[in-house]
Design an enzyme around this catalytic site. Structure first.
Site, PDB file in Angstrom:
ATOM      1  N   SER A   1       0.834  -1.185   0.000  1.00  0.00           N
ATOM      2  CA  SER A   1       0.000   0.000   0.000  1.00  0.00           C
ATOM      3  C   SER A   1       0.883   1.255   0.000  1.00  0.00           C
ATOM      4  O   SER A   1       1.744   1.385  -0.853  1.00  0.00           O
ATOM      5  CB  SER A   1      -0.976  -0.038   1.180  1.00  0.00           C
ATOM      6  OG  SER A   1      -1.992   0.917   1.044  1.00  0.00           O
TER       7      SER A   1
ATOM      8  N   LYS B   1       4.491   2.108  -2.167  1.00  0.00           N
ATOM      9  CA  LYS B   1       5.022   3.330  -2.767  1.00  0.00           C
ATOM     10  C   LYS B   1       6.396   3.633  -2.161  1.00  0.00           C
ATOM     11  O   LYS B   1       7.328   4.043  -2.858  1.00  0.00           O
ATOM     12  CB  LYS B   1       4.090   4.505  -2.513  1.00  0.00           C
ATOM     13  CG  LYS B   1       2.617   4.308  -2.862  1.00  0.00           C
ATOM     14  CD  LYS B   1       1.807   5.556  -2.572  1.00  0.00           C
ATOM     15  CE  LYS B   1       0.385   5.284  -2.135  1.00  0.00           C
ATOM     16  NZ  LYS B   1      -0.405   4.450  -2.997  1.00  0.00           N
TER      17      LYS B   1
ATOM     18  N   TRP C   1      -9.788   0.305  -5.997  1.00  0.00           N
ATOM     19  CA  TRP C   1      -9.306   1.616  -5.560  1.00  0.00           C
ATOM     20  C   TRP C   1      -7.852   1.832  -5.980  1.00  0.00           C
ATOM     21  O   TRP C   1      -7.451   2.931  -6.357  1.00  0.00           O
ATOM     22  CB  TRP C   1      -9.465   1.700  -4.047  1.00  0.00           C
ATOM     23  CG  TRP C   1      -8.981   2.943  -3.393  1.00  0.00           C
ATOM     24  CD1 TRP C   1      -7.959   3.051  -2.497  1.00  0.00           C
ATOM     25  CD2 TRP C   1      -9.527   4.267  -3.518  1.00  0.00           C
ATOM     26  NE1 TRP C   1      -7.822   4.345  -2.073  1.00  0.00           N
ATOM     27  CE2 TRP C   1      -8.780   5.113  -2.682  1.00  0.00           C
ATOM     28  CE3 TRP C   1     -10.575   4.794  -4.259  1.00  0.00           C
ATOM     29  CZ2 TRP C   1      -9.035   6.469  -2.572  1.00  0.00           C
ATOM     30  CZ3 TRP C   1     -10.827   6.159  -4.158  1.00  0.00           C
ATOM     31  CH2 TRP C   1     -10.067   6.981  -3.321  1.00  0.00           C
TER      32      TRP C   1
ATOM     33  N   HIS D   1      -7.094  -5.630  -1.412  1.00  0.00           N
ATOM     34  CA  HIS D   1      -5.960  -4.828  -0.955  1.00  0.00           C
ATOM     35  C   HIS D   1      -5.271  -5.539   0.209  1.00  0.00           C
ATOM     36  O   HIS D   1      -5.472  -5.206   1.383  1.00  0.00           O
ATOM     37  CB  HIS D   1      -6.473  -3.448  -0.534  1.00  0.00           C
ATOM     38  CG  HIS D   1      -5.416  -2.404  -0.442  1.00  0.00           C
ATOM     39  ND1 HIS D   1      -4.752  -1.917  -1.540  1.00  0.00           N
ATOM     40  CD2 HIS D   1      -4.902  -1.728   0.626  1.00  0.00           C
ATOM     41  CE1 HIS D   1      -3.887  -0.990  -1.161  1.00  0.00           C
ATOM     42  NE2 HIS D   1      -3.960  -0.863   0.154  1.00  0.00           N
TER      43      HIS D   1
END
Length: 439
Positions: free
Chosen positions: A275, A279, A368, A420
């Site tokens: 998540s 990044k 998402w 996710h």
């Protein structure tokens, strides 16, 4: 274990990921939880018919118009100018290393995991002049191997005593309601299976991201960035580091320490995070080429997913001041409503890892985070990997969930059946990936 709608909604709101738990059995709730229709007052699109038309900046075209024709030209000319763009626009400039590694042992080397591993717990100080800022690093290496081993360095949402079942772990501190409290409560997520790394003769290390920088809007005075504010600054400059860059900077400090660990082959250290921490590891690996590999899990918007593709979360959503602008350079918000003018896109982040191995791990119902946007980013970055004669997706169809056809490439992509999260079977595939590319 089945995840409830409530937990999934909480995870979506927090942007965090589940370790070792399967969401496959909760598909309807999961799909609803991963499809908010309005965020920060901004509508969210999930229709492929409404992603918009866009043209990605040409990765192989230099700012002066010259085309990149070789790996040498990419490395010496195009990569530095792209790196500067991304740094000053999206993540922010970071300070150099603070100097010589300062660390203290929380315990001496200990045999752990039923005799499979050698464990050490280390406190690494992030400044040279005080002990106020530090992170605790947990390291396991396999007993069975006498030579230095490759290692996976994980950055976690929880203190390591909350994610690993092992007697004798130091109880860390975590942030809650703006304060650091002892991590004495069980973690929200499942436990990590460290044995599988030891069996594969791969080391495992982990740090808690909150040791480096808090993950909330007003956390700046409490984290490492506060130590590097210039005279008269109350906030970093618009082109200076946000929280993601700070977490990545901390990972480099962990590698500084690992270079002193004789049981670890510091030339074969891989990064993994999920998540917002997906990044983080992507940016950390780009900035610090000492990392041999990155496994970016469900990194989404601001990570590997194309920003120009209007699907799921967008720059406008993620940089809204009510949400996560603090994680980025303030300049990034300038493109919230004009992404088409941004001089790069997420395919540049993917390409900046070349020629080192990069695995993008996503989830089929993680709408998402736009798993297809990450796949398209990999396709667009593939020509850079091919400059180095590395393997990457070429005109490959978007894979079905569970399809491993694109997994074992230098630039790899894998999408599990689920949302996710990082599933137990994802770790198995990550280990296979490491065994191939960190040999």
């Amino acid at each position: 274990m089945q995840l409830s709608f409530t937990i999934l909604s909480m995870l979506l709101a927090a942007g965090t990921a589940v370790y070792g738990q399967s969401a496959r059995t909760a598909a309807p709730a999961q799909q609803a939880a991963n499809r908010p229709t309005v965020v920060a007052g901004i509508p969210v699109n999930y229709s492929e018919d409404s992603t918009g038309t866009y043209v990605l900046p040409d990765l192989l075209k230099c700012s002066d118009g010259q085309m990149v024709t070789s790996a040498k030209m990419w490395t010496e000319k195009r990569r530095p100018e792209l790196l500067k763009m991304v740094e000053e626009t999206q993540f922010g400039k970071m300070p150099p290393a603070p100097g010589k590694v300062r660390a203290s042992l929380l315990e001496k080397e200990t045999i752990a995991l039923q005799g499979k591993a050698i464990r050490r717990q280390v406190r690494i100080y992030l400044t040279t002049d005080t002990t106020d800022h530090y992170m605790d690093l947990l390291v396991y290496t396999p007993v069975a191997t006498k030579k230095p081993v490759p290692l996976l360095l994980n950055i976690s949402f929880l203190a390591y005593n909350q994610i690993i079942e092992d007697e004798g772990l130091h109880v860390g501190n975590i942030w809650k309601d703006g304060k650091k409290i002892p991590a004495t409560q069980p973690g929200t997520f499942g436990k990590m299976n460290i044995d599988q790394f030891m069996d594969a003769e791969i080391g495992f290390a982990t740090v808690y991201y909150g040791d480096i920088e808090p993950d909330f809007k007003d956390g700046l005075p409490l984290g490492i960035r506060s130590r590097y504010l210039k005279a008269g600054q109350a906030q970093p400059a618009p082109d200076e580091w946000g929280a993601i860059a700070a977490w990545g900077w901390g990972l480099s400090r962990a590698l500084d320490y690992l270079q002193t660990d004789r049981k670890v082959d510091a030339g074969r250290v891989a990064l993994q995070g999920a998540s917002r921490l997906g990044k983080t590891v992507l940016w950390a690996g780009i900035r610090d080429t000492r990392f041999a590999m990155v496994i970016a899990s469900i990194s989404g918007e601001g990570g590997a997913a194309l920003a120009r593709r209007n699907y799921g979360e967008t720059i406008a959503h993620i940089t809204d001041p009510s949400r996560y602008l603090y994680q980025f350079a303030a300049n990034y918000h300038n493109y919230a409503d004009q992404v088409q003018n941004m001089p790069f896109d997420a395919h540049a982040l993917v390409a900046l890892m070349a020629p080192r191995p990069l695995l993008l791990q996503t989830g089929s119902t993680d709408y998402w985070s736009d798993p297809k946007g990450e796949y398209l980013s990999a396709l667009a970055a593939a020509p850079v990997y091919r400059l180095f004669n590395k393997t990457a997706p070429v005109n490959a169809p978007f894979p079905d969930a569970g399809d491993t056809a694109l997994l074992m490439s230098d630039l790899g992509y894998y999408m599990h059946d689920g949302g996710h999260t990082v599933l137990p079977e994802d770790w198995t595939l990550m280990i296979r990936y490491m065994q191939k590319f960190l040999r």
